[in-house]
Write an enzyme that holds these catalytic residues in place. Structure first.
Site, PDB file in Angstrom:
ATOM      1  CD  GLU A   1      -1.063  -0.153   3.720  1.00 35.79           C
ATOM      2  OE1 GLU A   1      -2.283  -0.015   3.580  1.00 35.79           O
ATOM      3  OE2 GLU A   1      -0.525  -0.433   4.787  1.00 35.79           O
TER       4      GLU A   1
ATOM      5  CB  SER B   1      10.817   6.462   8.807  1.00 32.83           C
ATOM      6  OG  SER B   1      10.405   6.110  10.097  1.00 32.83           O
TER       7      SER B   1
ATOM      8  CB  CYS C   1       2.423  -1.582  13.501  1.00 33.69           C
ATOM      9  SG  CYS C   1       2.554  -1.629  11.715  1.00 33.69           S
TER      10      CYS C   1
ATOM     11  CB  CYS D   1       5.661  -1.782  16.113  1.00 37.96           C
ATOM     12  SG  CYS D   1       7.259  -1.292  15.447  1.00 37.96           S
TER      13      CYS D   1
ATOM     14  CB  SER E   1      10.258   4.455  14.691  1.00 38.63           C
ATOM     15  OG  SER E   1       9.792   4.855  13.432  1.00 38.63           O
TER      16      SER E   1
ATOM     17  CG  HIS F   1       7.639   4.236  18.679  1.00 36.70           C
ATOM     18  ND1 HIS F   1       7.001   5.310  18.100  1.00 36.70           N
ATOM     19  CD2 HIS F   1       7.960   3.392  17.653  1.00 36.70           C
ATOM     20  CE1 HIS F   1       6.925   5.122  16.791  1.00 36.70           C
ATOM     21  NE2 HIS F   1       7.502   3.981  16.494  1.00 36.70           N
TER      22      HIS F   1
ATOM     23  CB  CYS G   1       1.293   1.898   9.763  1.00 34.96           C
ATOM     24  SG  CYS G   1       2.603   0.896   9.155  1.00 34.96           S
TER      25      CYS G   1
END
Ligand code: SF4
Length: 394
Positions: free
Chosen positions: A91, A226, A143, A140, A249, A251, A369
């Site tokens: 995507e 990223s 996600c 993650c 990332s 977090h 995501c």
């Protein structure tokens, strides 16, 4: 049955074909310019070459190595689901920005809250979020793509294909600007499905096409890689000094909390070693790092954590992007409340760290995501029509 076409971006196949058919090199340049400068993805639309050449290339090559199978749109985003030749789904999300507050646009303010789509405002620029893998091995906990596991690395023609296809979509949808130039994607971020540094050779090749002026020619601050933080490929990325902006990332500001949120990869890529490498990157390049921080209710949004984060980032060449978690029915987590987000931001800013609370675009377009891809995969799983995901590496 027709023969499988080769990618126009396979340099070996293209050069062999050019020699075999005695095609002048400038013809290749004309086609390349049509693709990158005029956003053309069909050989038959290239008017700078003869009909004979159009037919010849059309019969042997393809420009886009993907097929669009689904699109979901709202007034802020267009989300595309593509199928690869081997039947996987991937995507990309195109985000529209309608309001310019400042002349100096960077990756960071491409996402600012102030850039909301107010009705009647003129389209200002577009940011495209692309995928580098089908699924993701990082896992993650917040996600949906992570739930799929890794299914495959995308070839760079499949990554580049997302950009070229969507620039063509933009051309069809929006045409030319007032100054006569085409509307095009202005910022590209590798924040779709996958961990870009796990597919580094293909990401690196794609970056060449995105940034080289012979091709798309986007500047360093317009293309962002990223990563969730993998020591070995990060070392390579720093040594290569690719002409891109860099987002990390984070977090969580400490190792135990990171291991809760990114269980597998955080364990084998300790935060202290990652931070040392990131410092090396900023020292070497002078570029700041955008630290991404998904705000999850009661997980990583407390006051103590905010103080710890402020201490971690102060005195670093850093900009913190706080991202309200985009809730998904497949995952039992909630986004932080606006009050907690504000409090958290105020604490981090008290350490003189630059902070942006990023708008969470595309809820209606399901741009959490991996969400569209995940839905497609679960549909297919019901039909027993999809390969099992590869297991996450330990
Ligand atoms: S957030 Fe990114 S790195 Fe983490 S599992 Fe999802 S796609 Fe992979």
């Amino acid at each position: 049955m027709s023969e499988k076409k080769q990618s126009f971006f396979d340099p070996v196949a293209l050069e062999a074909f050019r020699k075999e058919h005695k095609i002048e090199p400038y013809r290749i340049k004309q086609i390349t310019d049509a693709i990158f400068k005029q956003s053309i993805i069909d050989f038959q639309e290239i008017t700078t070459i003869s009909k004979e050449l159009r037919d010849l290339f059309d019969a042997h090559f393809e420009i886009i190595s993907l097929t669009e199978i689904k699109r979901v749109e709202d007034d802020e985003t267009s989300k595309f689901l593509f199928e690869t030749h081997d039947g996987e789904v991937v995507e990309s999300v195109l985000m529209y920005h309608f309001h310019q507050k400042r002349e100096d646009m960077t990756f960071n303010n491409a996402f600012q809250v102030e850039d909301a789509n107010d009705e009647g405002q003129e389209l200002n620029r577009m940011t495209l979020c692309i995928s580098s893998q089908v699924g993701c091995a990082v896992g993650c906990i917040f996600c949906v793509t992570g739930k799929m596991g890794l299914k495959k690395n995308l070839h760079w023609t499949e990554i580049l294909g997302q950009v070229l296809y969507i620039n063509n979509f933009i051309k069809t949808k929006l045409g030319k600007k007032e100054d006569g130039t085409l509307h095009k994607v202005r910022n590209i971020v590798f924040m779709g499905m996958g961990e870009p540094l796990m597919n580094y050779p293909n990401v690196k090749e794609t970056v060449g096409y995105l940034t080289d002026t012979k091709f798309l020619g986007l500047s360093r601050k317009r293309v962002t890689i990223s990563t969730s933080g993998l020591l070995k490929p990060l070392r390579q990325f720093i040594d290569d000094n690719l002409p891109v902006a860099f987002a990390f990332s984070l977090h969580a500001p400490n190792q135990p909390l990171r291991e809760q949120l990114i269980p597998v990869m955080a364990h084998v890529n300790p935060l202290d070693k990652l931070m040392a490498l990131l410092d090396e990157y900023t020292d070497k390049t002078g570029n700041k790092i955008f630290f991404e921080y998904v705000m999850i209710k009661d997980k990583n949004d407390g006051k103590e954590v905010a103080h710890e984060l402020g201490k971690l980032l102060q005195h670093r060449n850093a900009h913190l992007n706080m991202i309200p978690y985009n809730q998904n029915p497949a995952i039992d987590l909630e986004e932080s409340t606006p009050e907690r987000i504000k409090k958290f931001r105020d604490i981090v800013e008290s350490y003189k760290v630059k902070v942006t609370v990023r708008e969470n675009r595309g809820r209606k377009a399901k741009s959490a995501c991996g969400q569209l891809g995940w839905e497609k995969v679960t549909e297919n799983l019901k039909d027993n029509n999809v390969k099992k995901p590869i297991k996450k590496p330990l």
